[in-house]
Motif scaffolding. Structure first.
Motif, short mmCIF file in Angstrom:
data_model
loop_
_atom_site.label_atom_id
_atom_site.label_comp_id
_atom_site.label_asym_id
_atom_site.label_seq_id
_atom_site.Cartn_x
_atom_site.Cartn_y
_atom_site.Cartn_z
N LEU A 1 52.19 10.36 -9.60
CA LEU A 1 51.96 11.55 -10.43
C LEU A 1 51.18 12.60 -9.66
O LEU A 1 51.37 13.81 -9.87
N SER A 2 50.30 12.17 -8.77
CA SER A 2 49.58 13.12 -7.92
C SER A 2 50.53 13.82 -6.96
O SER A 2 50.48 15.05 -6.81
N ASP A 3 51.42 13.05 -6.36
CA ASP A 3 52.40 13.64 -5.44
C ASP A 3 53.32 14.62 -6.16
O ASP A 3 53.79 15.60 -5.57
N ALA A 4 53.58 14.36 -7.45
CA ALA A 4 54.47 15.22 -8.23
C ALA A 4 53.74 16.43 -8.82
O ALA A 4 54.38 17.30 -9.42
N GLY A 5 52.41 16.50 -8.64
CA GLY A 5 51.67 17.68 -9.07
C GLY A 5 51.06 17.62 -10.46
O GLY A 5 50.62 18.64 -10.98
N TYR A 6 50.98 16.42 -11.05
CA TYR A 6 50.45 16.32 -12.41
C TYR A 6 48.95 16.02 -12.46
O TYR A 6 48.27 16.43 -13.40
N VAL A 7 48.45 15.28 -11.49
CA VAL A 7 47.04 14.89 -11.51
C VAL A 7 46.45 15.02 -10.12
O VAL A 7 47.17 15.15 -9.13
N GLU A 8 45.12 14.97 -10.07
CA GLU A 8 44.43 14.90 -8.79
C GLU A 8 43.27 13.92 -8.92
O GLU A 8 42.65 13.80 -9.98
#
Length: 240
Positions: free
Chosen positions: A69-76
């Motif tokens: 999800l981080s790679d997809a831009g949703y979380v950090e």
């Protein structure tokens, strides 16, 4: 006076996943929580330990899902004393429809399920003796939806509808509503957001919540029926 809300969307979404597709279902549950506004923009997800326990997965599987999800831009992910995994303030745009048509049976199945669940939830919520916390939950999520800009409207709208399910105090209904709402949102992502429709939806939201707070179950069902039928008309117009 009854106790405050006992069925919440976090419990509905962060329930144990099935073993066969643990990674995929973990990604799905986390994404549902984000896109339905259960964990809002800039907010922190529960800790890895808590999430792993609630979802019934290993920490390794959970970290892989969070990384995806981080790679997809949703979380950090942030380190340090106040670190953790946070929902990004701006989420990726949903996939473009590219002129695709939705199978009519699939569309009608999603709309029919939504109609039954949402009208029933509104009626059930209005029939309960709501606690002050329940009433505050409804009014605050209503205000957030009314104040949302176009980019964040769908999440705030979803959060309000889930709040109605939550104050029914039925965990099963809240779970079903969350799953059904994701299906409908996937369809809504394929059509444009029309500002006049958003204004109309906000007025309908107010009527629904007013009826629930007044304990008028018939009016709550009627107002919700009008609301979901309006959305259904738009979806049929663009997708059928």
């Amino acid at each position: 006076m009854e106790s405050s809300t006992v069925a919440n969307a976090g419990d509905a979404l962060f329930r144990p996943v099935r073993a066969g597709n643990a990674f995929e279902e973990t990604v799905e549950r986390l994404l549902q929580a984000i896109r339905l506004g259960v964990v809002g923009a800039g907010e922190r997800l529960p800790s890895e330990r808590e999430l792993a326990e609630r979802l019934g997965v290993s920490r390794v599987t959970l970290r892989e899902a969070i990384r995806a999800l981080s790679d997809a831009g949703y979380v950090e992910s942030r380190r340090g004393r106040y670190g953790g995994t946070f929902v990004n303030d701006v989420l990726p745009d949903p996939p473009a429809a590219d002129g695709r048509k939705v199978d009519n049976a699939t569309l009608e199945d999603a709309l029919g399920l939504r109609h039954v669940l949402e009208t029933g939830a509104a009626e059930m919520a209005a029939s309960r003796s709501l606690s002050p916390a329940d009433r505050q939950h409804l009014t605050s999520t209503l205000a957030e939806a009314a104040a949302a800009d176009v980019g964040d409207y769908r999440r705030k709208d979803s959060r309000l509808h889930l709040a109605i399910a939550e104050v029914t105090a039925s965990g099963s209904l809240t779970t079903a509503m969350a799953d059904a709402r994701m299906r409908v949102n996937q369809l809504l992502d394929m059509i444009p957001l029309l500002e006049p429709n958003l204004e109309h939806s906000n007025a309908q939201h107010e009527a629904i919540v007013d009826a629930i707070l007044a304990g008028d179950s018939e009016a709550a069902r009627r107002a919700m029926t009008e609301h979901v039928e309006g959305t259904a008309s738009l979806l049929r117009a663009f997708l059928a």
